[in-house]
Write a protein that holds these residues in place. Sequence first.
Motif, PDB file in Angstrom:
ATOM      1  N   ILE A  96      12.287   8.487  -4.878  1.00  0.00           N
ATOM      2  CA  ILE A  96      10.922   7.437  -5.742  1.00  0.00           C
ATOM      3  C   ILE A  96      10.032   6.641  -4.700  1.00  0.00           C
ATOM      4  O   ILE A  96      10.554   5.896  -3.343  1.00  0.00           O
ATOM      5  N   LEU A  97       8.772   7.039  -4.665  1.00  0.00           N
ATOM      6  CA  LEU A  97       7.797   7.102  -4.108  1.00  0.00           C
ATOM      7  C   LEU A  97       7.077   5.357  -5.060  1.00  0.00           C
ATOM      8  O   LEU A  97       6.537   5.561  -5.597  1.00  0.00           O
ATOM      9  N   PHE A  98       6.637   5.116  -4.131  1.00  0.00           N
ATOM     10  CA  PHE A  98       6.298   4.022  -4.930  1.00  0.00           C
ATOM     11  C   PHE A  98       3.953   3.562  -3.272  1.00  0.00           C
ATOM     12  O   PHE A  98       4.326   3.466  -2.560  1.00  0.00           O
ATOM     13  N   SER A  99       3.068   3.828  -4.429  1.00  0.00           N
ATOM     14  CA  SER A  99       2.311   3.079  -3.891  1.00  0.00           C
ATOM     15  C   SER A  99       1.278   2.490  -4.461  1.00  0.00           C
ATOM     16  O   SER A  99       0.705   2.445  -5.100  1.00  0.00           O
ATOM     17  N   ILE A 100      -0.084   2.069  -3.914  1.00  0.00           N
ATOM     18  CA  ILE A 100      -1.106   1.413  -4.397  1.00  0.00           C
ATOM     19  C   ILE A 100      -2.447   2.117  -3.749  1.00  0.00           C
ATOM     20  O   ILE A 100      -2.483   2.066  -2.559  1.00  0.00           O
ATOM     21  N   VAL A 101      -3.139   1.787  -4.740  1.00  0.00           N
ATOM     22  CA  VAL A 101      -4.792   1.921  -4.399  1.00  0.00           C
ATOM     23  C   VAL A 101      -5.465   0.903  -4.920  1.00  0.00           C
ATOM     24  O   VAL A 101      -5.006   0.270  -5.716  1.00  0.00           O
ATOM     25  N   THR A 102      -6.084   0.594  -3.714  1.00  0.00           N
ATOM     26  CA  THR A 102      -6.978  -0.805  -4.423  1.00  0.00           C
ATOM     27  C   THR A 102      -8.800  -0.391  -3.877  1.00  0.00           C
ATOM     28  O   THR A 102      -9.066   0.592  -3.204  1.00  0.00           O
ATOM     29  N   PRO A 103      -9.114  -1.242  -4.630  1.00  0.00           N
ATOM     30  CA  PRO A 103     -10.999  -1.036  -4.571  1.00  0.00           C
ATOM     31  C   PRO A 103     -11.180  -1.437  -3.035  1.00  0.00           C
ATOM     32  O   PRO A 103     -10.719  -2.356  -2.434  1.00  0.00           O
ATOM     33  N   GLN A 104     -12.724  -1.063  -2.613  1.00  0.00           N
ATOM     34  CA  GLN A 104     -12.967  -1.905  -1.487  1.00  0.00           C
ATOM     35  C   GLN A 104     -13.144  -3.592  -0.894  1.00  0.00           C
ATOM     36  O   GLN A 104     -12.382  -4.004  -0.004  1.00  0.00           O
ATOM     37  N   ASN A 105     -13.915  -4.124  -2.772  1.00  0.00           N
ATOM     38  CA  ASN A 105     -13.652  -5.245  -2.344  1.00  0.00           C
ATOM     39  C   ASN A 105     -14.055  -5.160  -4.163  1.00  0.00           C
ATOM     40  O   ASN A 105     -13.693  -4.997  -5.036  1.00  0.00           O
ATOM     41  N   VAL A 106     -13.210  -6.303  -4.519  1.00  0.00           N
ATOM     42  CA  VAL A 106     -12.647  -7.401  -5.565  1.00  0.00           C
ATOM     43  C   VAL A 106     -14.839  -7.689  -6.077  1.00  0.00           C
ATOM     44  O   VAL A 106     -14.390  -8.972  -5.427  1.00  0.00           O
ATOM     45  N   PHE A 162      -1.244   0.735  -9.038  1.00  0.00           N
ATOM     46  CA  PHE A 162       0.444   0.735  -8.887  1.00  0.00           C
ATOM     47  C   PHE A 162       0.596   1.864  -9.305  1.00  0.00           C
ATOM     48  O   PHE A 162       1.158   2.358 -10.338  1.00  0.00           O
ATOM     49  N   LYS A 163       1.354   3.286  -8.765  1.00  0.00           N
ATOM     50  CA  LYS A 163       1.276   4.494  -8.884  1.00  0.00           C
ATOM     51  C   LYS A 163       3.256   4.210  -8.736  1.00  0.00           C
ATOM     52  O   LYS A 163       3.315   4.023  -7.247  1.00  0.00           O
ATOM     53  N   THR A 164       4.282   4.819  -9.223  1.00  0.00           N
ATOM     54  CA  THR A 164       5.319   5.274  -8.909  1.00  0.00           C
ATOM     55  C   THR A 164       5.629   6.563  -9.070  1.00  0.00           C
ATOM     56  O   THR A 164       4.990   7.050 -10.605  1.00  0.00           O
ATOM     57  N   GLN A 165       6.181   7.660  -8.328  1.00  0.00           N
ATOM     58  CA  GLN A 165       6.674   8.757  -8.594  1.00  0.00           C
ATOM     59  C   GLN A 165       8.306   8.863  -8.338  1.00  0.00           C
ATOM     60  O   GLN A 165       8.466   8.539  -6.971  1.00  0.00           O
ATOM     61  N   THR A 224       5.677   3.535 -17.631  1.00  0.00           N
ATOM     62  CA  THR A 224       4.719   4.723 -17.706  1.00  0.00           C
ATOM     63  C   THR A 224       5.052   4.792 -15.735  1.00  0.00           C
ATOM     64  O   THR A 224       4.910   3.907 -14.926  1.00  0.00           O
ATOM     65  N   ASP A 225       4.174   5.655 -15.053  1.00  0.00           N
ATOM     66  CA  ASP A 225       4.246   6.617 -13.400  1.00  0.00           C
ATOM     67  C   ASP A 225       3.285   5.194 -13.307  1.00  0.00           C
ATOM     68  O   ASP A 225       3.135   5.026 -11.715  1.00  0.00           O
ATOM     69  N   GLU A 226       2.240   5.340 -13.978  1.00  0.00           N
ATOM     70  CA  GLU A 226       0.518   4.148 -13.867  1.00  0.00           C
ATOM     71  C   GLU A 226       0.281   3.245 -14.687  1.00  0.00           C
ATOM     72  O   GLU A 226       0.754   3.338 -15.677  1.00  0.00           O
ATOM     73  N   ILE A 227       0.168   1.925 -13.411  1.00  0.00           N
ATOM     74  CA  ILE A 227      -0.492   1.082 -14.342  1.00  0.00           C
ATOM     75  C   ILE A 227      -1.621   0.301 -13.131  1.00  0.00           C
ATOM     76  O   ILE A 227      -1.681   0.295 -12.282  1.00  0.00           O
ATOM     77  N   SER A 228      -2.477  -0.629 -13.857  1.00  0.00           N
ATOM     78  CA  SER A 228      -3.805  -1.259 -13.026  1.00  0.00           C
ATOM     79  C   SER A 228      -3.901  -2.356 -13.456  1.00  0.00           C
ATOM     80  O   SER A 228      -3.579  -2.964 -14.417  1.00  0.00           O
ATOM     81  N   ILE A 229      -3.870  -3.123 -12.875  1.00  0.00           N
ATOM     82  CA  ILE A 229      -3.609  -5.128 -13.034  1.00  0.00           C
ATOM     83  C   ILE A 229      -5.114  -5.245 -12.169  1.00  0.00           C
ATOM     84  O   ILE A 229      -5.522  -5.231 -10.588  1.00  0.00           O
TER      85      ILE A 229
END
Length: 472
Positions: free
Chosen positions: A85-95, A274-277, A306-311
């Motif tokens: 089970i993999l877990f990863s986070i993708v963020t923008p450069q700035n908010v 936020f992603k899970t695989q 779901t495998d992917e959500i965003s906040i």
Amino acid sequence: IDISLSASTSINKAYLSPFISYHPYLKQNPRTIENLSITTLRTGLSLKFGKGSQTSQVVVPSAPITPLAPIVQVIVPPVMDSGSILFSIVTPQNVSAKLTIKESFPLRNYVFFEEGSNEIPSRYVRLSKYQAASFQKGTFQIPEPDNLSRRSNRQLSAYYNLLNIIGDRMRINPSTKISLIGSSAGKGPNIGKLLAESVKKYLVEVFEINSSRIYTEGRNLPIIPATQQNSTTELSLRSDGDRRVDIVSNFPILLKPLSLVSTENKTDENRIVFKTQAAKYESLQSWNLEIKDDKGSIQNFGPYTTDEISIAGNSILDNRKSANYKVTMKGTTSANKLIVRESNLHLTRDTQVNNEGLRFSILFDYDKSYTDAAYEKFLNDVVTPLVTNNSTIIIHGHTDILGDKDYNLNLSQKRAEETQRILEMKLALKGIKGTKFKTTGFGEDESSAPFENKLPEERFYNRSVIIDIIPN
């Protein structure tokens, strides 16, 4: 069980000992909506080495053997390894701090009625003849609310002026005509006709529209009903959507979208993904997020399926300029196994106000994933010319809560992808380059839905795709 691997007369002894151990479940009850039970089952093999008696006696197989040398134990790993089970986070450069949104808001051309009544419900804004005389769509504005946490507050205020907007537009454009098609949710065409006549009466008496310009018709069900044949679930919600008057016209000016302007803090460009695989032979049934900042404050999100959500980044960052976070993902696999993953997250706020963004909405009929010719024309004539090179286009698909949750998730994804397909084709024809698409289907997820699902008009507005265009 000990199985001898050495001769009975040998002083040096070796035994192969298969074993199984069972630890009963530990009940944890982390949330009221589920009952998480963990049971441990281990299997393996032990190799035992030692020395027997110095005498030449025969060892009886059923007698216990006590090894004198240390035991070497070989354990067979379980079939499912939590490392799959993999877990990863993708963020923008700035908010980004703020984004000014110019929105084209479509008018749903339906008026919904309460069961057993042919009176226009009180939530629709009804004017006196004196008030209608001074009502002008050109100056009609819904004030921007202080709290934009729910987009629906302002938009529904505009929708509830639907009859006044139609009446004003018909008054300004005297050659236009409309058809009012009343549907009774299975109570008969006569009841549907009464609903249509109620809307006609308001337009004629309050806005002084000539009655010859308004055609009325009664039906049992709408042309595309929510109450499908053999439907056995959610009948009350479906009937609410089928008890309505459709406003139909060949004059597009009557149902032209409204223009709204707002300054938003929670832009979709700032969302943290936020992603899970999981491996093919295993999957997560549900998972939660615990986000802890460097001051010890904890935010909890979920559960998700779901495998992917965003906040939204601003939801996490709140009023701080920057912060470090420890993110813990806790999930339960289909084999009822608890999985824990941890990661770090750093967010920084960009205090510079962004350029203006554009927002458009496309509305879909019940259970439909494709746009009709009018909306394809809208994407080509209105949306595409406003896209510049290297823009970011964010497309979110949504559904209401009717039907199966997994089916709705797939339906919303199809709606979003269909919209992207049309835009990509139109942009290519116009020579627009470098466009980045961020396309997601949210299904009926109410935490991401643009509207609630309590009223039929909210559910109808949730059958949509929302397009945000962020310039480079």
